[in-house]
Write an enzyme that holds these catalytic residues in place. Structure first.
Site, PDB file in Angstrom:
ATOM      1  N   HIS A  83      -3.073   8.234   5.561  1.00  0.00           N
ATOM      2  CA  HIS A  83      -3.212   6.914   4.916  1.00  0.00           C
ATOM      3  C   HIS A  83      -4.636   6.410   5.140  1.00  0.00           C
ATOM      4  O   HIS A  83      -5.296   5.971   4.199  1.00  0.00           O
ATOM      5  CB  HIS A  83      -2.177   5.945   5.475  1.00  0.00           C
ATOM      6  CG  HIS A  83      -2.230   4.590   4.838  1.00  0.00           C
ATOM      7  ND1 HIS A  83      -2.010   4.403   3.493  1.00  0.00           N
ATOM      8  CD2 HIS A  83      -2.488   3.357   5.355  1.00  0.00           C
ATOM      9  CE1 HIS A  83      -2.133   3.112   3.208  1.00  0.00           C
ATOM     10  NE2 HIS A  83      -2.424   2.461   4.306  1.00  0.00           N
ATOM     11  N   GLU A 128      -2.585   5.544  13.278  1.00  0.00           N
ATOM     12  CA  GLU A 128      -2.097   6.724  12.551  1.00  0.00           C
ATOM     13  C   GLU A 128      -2.380   7.999  13.347  1.00  0.00           C
ATOM     14  O   GLU A 128      -1.543   8.903  13.408  1.00  0.00           O
ATOM     15  CB  GLU A 128      -2.735   6.807  11.158  1.00  0.00           C
ATOM     16  CG  GLU A 128      -2.146   7.952  10.337  1.00  0.00           C
ATOM     17  CD  GLU A 128      -2.594   7.940   8.881  1.00  0.00           C
ATOM     18  OE1 GLU A 128      -3.556   7.215   8.558  1.00  0.00           O
ATOM     19  OE2 GLU A 128      -1.980   8.673   8.073  1.00  0.00           O
ATOM     20  N   CYS A 172       0.802  -1.224   0.000  1.00  0.00           N
ATOM     21  CA  CYS A 172       0.000   0.000   0.000  1.00  0.00           C
ATOM     22  C   CYS A 172       0.836   1.275   0.000  1.00  0.00           C
ATOM     23  O   CYS A 172       0.291   2.355  -0.169  1.00  0.00           O
ATOM     24  CB  CYS A 172      -0.951  -0.008   1.188  1.00  0.00           C
ATOM     25  SG  CYS A 172      -1.877  -1.549   1.290  1.00  0.00           S
ATOM     26  N   PHE A 197       1.511  -3.145   4.020  1.00  0.00           N
ATOM     27  CA  PHE A 197       1.883  -4.455   4.544  1.00  0.00           C
ATOM     28  C   PHE A 197       3.402  -4.614   4.409  1.00  0.00           C
ATOM     29  O   PHE A 197       4.025  -4.038   3.519  1.00  0.00           O
ATOM     30  CB  PHE A 197       1.189  -5.568   3.756  1.00  0.00           C
ATOM     31  CG  PHE A 197      -0.249  -5.803   4.146  1.00  0.00           C
ATOM     32  CD1 PHE A 197      -0.880  -5.057   5.135  1.00  0.00           C
ATOM     33  CD2 PHE A 197      -0.987  -6.805   3.523  1.00  0.00           C
ATOM     34  CE1 PHE A 197      -2.205  -5.293   5.490  1.00  0.00           C
ATOM     35  CE2 PHE A 197      -2.309  -7.050   3.871  1.00  0.00           C
ATOM     36  CZ  PHE A 197      -2.920  -6.292   4.851  1.00  0.00           C
ATOM     37  N   LYS A 215      -9.291   8.338   0.867  1.00  0.00           N
ATOM     38  CA  LYS A 215      -9.896   7.004   0.723  1.00  0.00           C
ATOM     39  C   LYS A 215     -11.365   6.971   1.148  1.00  0.00           C
ATOM     40  O   LYS A 215     -12.080   6.043   0.783  1.00  0.00           O
ATOM     41  CB  LYS A 215      -9.093   5.974   1.525  1.00  0.00           C
ATOM     42  CG  LYS A 215      -7.698   5.716   0.956  1.00  0.00           C
ATOM     43  CD  LYS A 215      -6.959   4.650   1.751  1.00  0.00           C
ATOM     44  CE  LYS A 215      -5.525   4.483   1.278  1.00  0.00           C
ATOM     45  NZ  LYS A 215      -4.641   5.623   1.671  1.00  0.00           N
ATOM     46  N   HIS A 240      -9.528   2.176  -1.256  1.00  0.00           N
ATOM     47  CA  HIS A 240      -8.088   1.968  -1.119  1.00  0.00           C
ATOM     48  C   HIS A 240      -7.530   1.333  -2.399  1.00  0.00           C
ATOM     49  O   HIS A 240      -7.744   0.152  -2.653  1.00  0.00           O
ATOM     50  CB  HIS A 240      -7.820   1.069   0.087  1.00  0.00           C
ATOM     51  CG  HIS A 240      -6.375   0.951   0.452  1.00  0.00           C
ATOM     52  ND1 HIS A 240      -5.371   1.613  -0.224  1.00  0.00           N
ATOM     53  CD2 HIS A 240      -5.757   0.258   1.448  1.00  0.00           C
ATOM     54  CE1 HIS A 240      -4.207   1.321   0.334  1.00  0.00           C
ATOM     55  NE2 HIS A 240      -4.408   0.496   1.349  1.00  0.00           N
TER      56      HIS A 240
END
Lengths: 405, 84
Positions: free
Chosen positions: A297, A308, A158, A393, A329, A334
């Site tokens: 994010h 976050e 990502c 990830f 997003k 995403h």
């Protein structure tokens, strides 16, 4: 030496082209709907941010369409826009023109369709491999525009798009290129990919009947991310060269930081996020309290948005409550390796226009998410320093700092 | 399908895939290379022909197919597959 953004292109679920995308974003339009591209009745998550109006035959020959995966087609369309926006790069030597692109999954649409054929003992399309390979989009962009210098593809899940843009910055600073076409592309609204994320319990499954409310970063009731697709492309050049050729300059890409959690393959870690943001700020040569805006994010997972939020508080202290934050997003879902490229374009447009797009579906915030996420309505605010976060990830954290010129 | 009908269909099919050649200019003797198909275009053409004619183009023999007549001959010697 300063590096500037001189062109942008985007293909997203809320618009093709920067104008259409940004107009939708500042108006809080959702691009999430029931999946159209395949029969999703067997999926737990039956919604996505798809680009339904996209037709590659409008800009590629029939043969080129056959030879390209959808992620490459999305990338090429965004690159066409960005190159036109920058007015072309004819001033430079072709060997000094680079591509640095991010994609988490590469040509996974082709992978899934070819694998299905193989499992049925059928032959597979001869261009399966060159469609699937992760560097396919970067190679096609180079071929279309004659960009004969460095050609890199970054695949860090990502955060791929953010790292690709950061790598582009490094190429310009190190003198390995004079201009770089950079960004990210992803097209993984696909049965196997989505089932994989479902198996990790990462996708939203409670809003199939009400798709536009599903992607709800920082809000109560959020239950996972919504799969998206798209591409975002930036043209980066050295400021003095851009001035020399009379290019329009949107913003400066001032800093790039990355850090690995080195703790868990999928669970996010606050320390790694703080480290990436701090590194980007240090790289930009600014102080944390100069940050005006963060394009988070913020994927809408229960755990990720809290971590976050805590990372931003750790980084900025009291200043965390004074800045504006928003989650692109919430509107587009995403798009994995494209998401930070799209978030970067939103950040640049905030710097460029003085408008910050909202985080939609944020009627009641999670009590653990108590910062200013620009809920539901755009705000006018002069932004001089904007940061775009991307956490992937692999514990892969990347942040980019854009500033006004 | 008799052989004449097959020939017409294969030529029309190849013309539909060729970028700059009309069916009226294609004969059994036409070489694929001369019709604008390089080696990779040819494998793509044969892949597309599998769907169109229900034949699997598989094995060593396929690498020797050079002309329109070669393809017609191959199809006549290989019965349609159940999976196609």
């Amino acid at each position: 030496m300063r590096v500037v953004v001189t062109g942008m292109g985007i293909v997203s679920p809320i618009g093709i082209g920067v104008d259409q995308f940004w107009n939708a974003a500042i108006n809080g339009v959702s691009g999430i709907s029931s999946i159209q591209s395949f029969d999703a009745s067997n999926q737990h998550s039956r919604i996505a941010g798809e680009i339904n109006e996209f037709n590659p035959a409008c800009f590629l020959s029939a043969k080129q369409v056959t030879q390209t995966d959808r992620f490459t087609q999305l990338a090429l369309h965004a690159a066409n826009q960005a190159m036109a926006d920058a007015g072309g790069l004819d001033n430079y030597q072709p060997r000094r023109l680079a591509v640095s692109l991010g994609s988490g999954m590469g040509g996974f649409s082709t992978f899934e369709s070819s694998a299905t054929r193989k499992l049925q003992n059928k032959s597979i399309p001869p261009f399966s491999v060159p469609r699937i390979m992760a560097n396919s989009a970067a190679a096609w962009i180079a071929t279309q525009f004659g960009l004969k210098g460095v050609n890199l593809t970054c695949s860090t899940a990502c955060s791929s798009g953010a790292n690709a843009i950061g790598m582009a910055l490094d190429l310009l600073r190190s003198g390995k290129a004079d201009a770089v076409v950079t960004g990210g592309a992803e097209a993984c609204v696909l049965p196997l990919t989505m089932t994989g994320f479902e198996a990790l319990q990462a996708l939203s499954i409670n809003f199939n009947a009400d798709p536009v409310r599903a992607s709800r970063p920082f809000a109560q009731g959020r239950d996972g991310f919504v799969m998206g697709e798209g591409a975002g492309i930036l043209i980066l050049e050295k400021e003095e060269e851009a001035i020399k050729r009379g290019a329009r300059m949107y913003a400066q890409l001032a800093g790039y930081g990355c850090a690995c959690d080195a703790t868990h393959i999928v669970a996010p870690d606050m320390d790694g996020q703080v480290a990436a943001m701090q590194a980007a700020i240090d790289d930009a040569g600014i102080m944390p309290d100069q940050v005006d805006y963060i394009n988070a994010h913020a994927t809408s997972t229960p755990l990720g948005d809290v971590i976050e939020t805590n990372a931003i508080k750790q980084l900025l202290g009291e200043h965390a409550w004074e800045i504006a934050i928003s989650a692109t997003k919430s509107m587009v879902g995403h798009s994995i390796g494209a998401s930070a490229a799209i978030g970067s374009i939103a950040t640049i447009m905030s710097l460029h226009t003085g408008t910050i797009h909202p985080t939609i579906n944020l009627d009641v915030a999670d009590p653990q998410c108590d910062l200013n996420y620009t809920p539901n309505r755009a705000i006018q605010k002069k932004v001089q320093v904007g940061m775009c976060n991307a956490f992937g990830f692999g514990g892969n954290n990347a942040s980019l700092v854009f500033t006004t010129l | 399908m008799d052989i004449a009908e097959l020939e017409t269909k294969v030529i029309e099919f190849i013309a539909s895939k060729a970028e700059k050649v009309d069916a009226s200019n294609i004969t059994n003797a036409s070489r694929l290379e001369d019709l604008g198909f390089d080696s990779l275009d040819t494998v793509q053409l044969l892949f597309d022909a599998e769907e169109a004619f229900g034949v699997n183009f598989d094995g060593e023999e396929v690498r020797g197919l050079r002309s329109v007549g070669d393809i017609i001959d191959y199809i006549t010697r290989h019965p349609p597959t159940a999976s196609s």
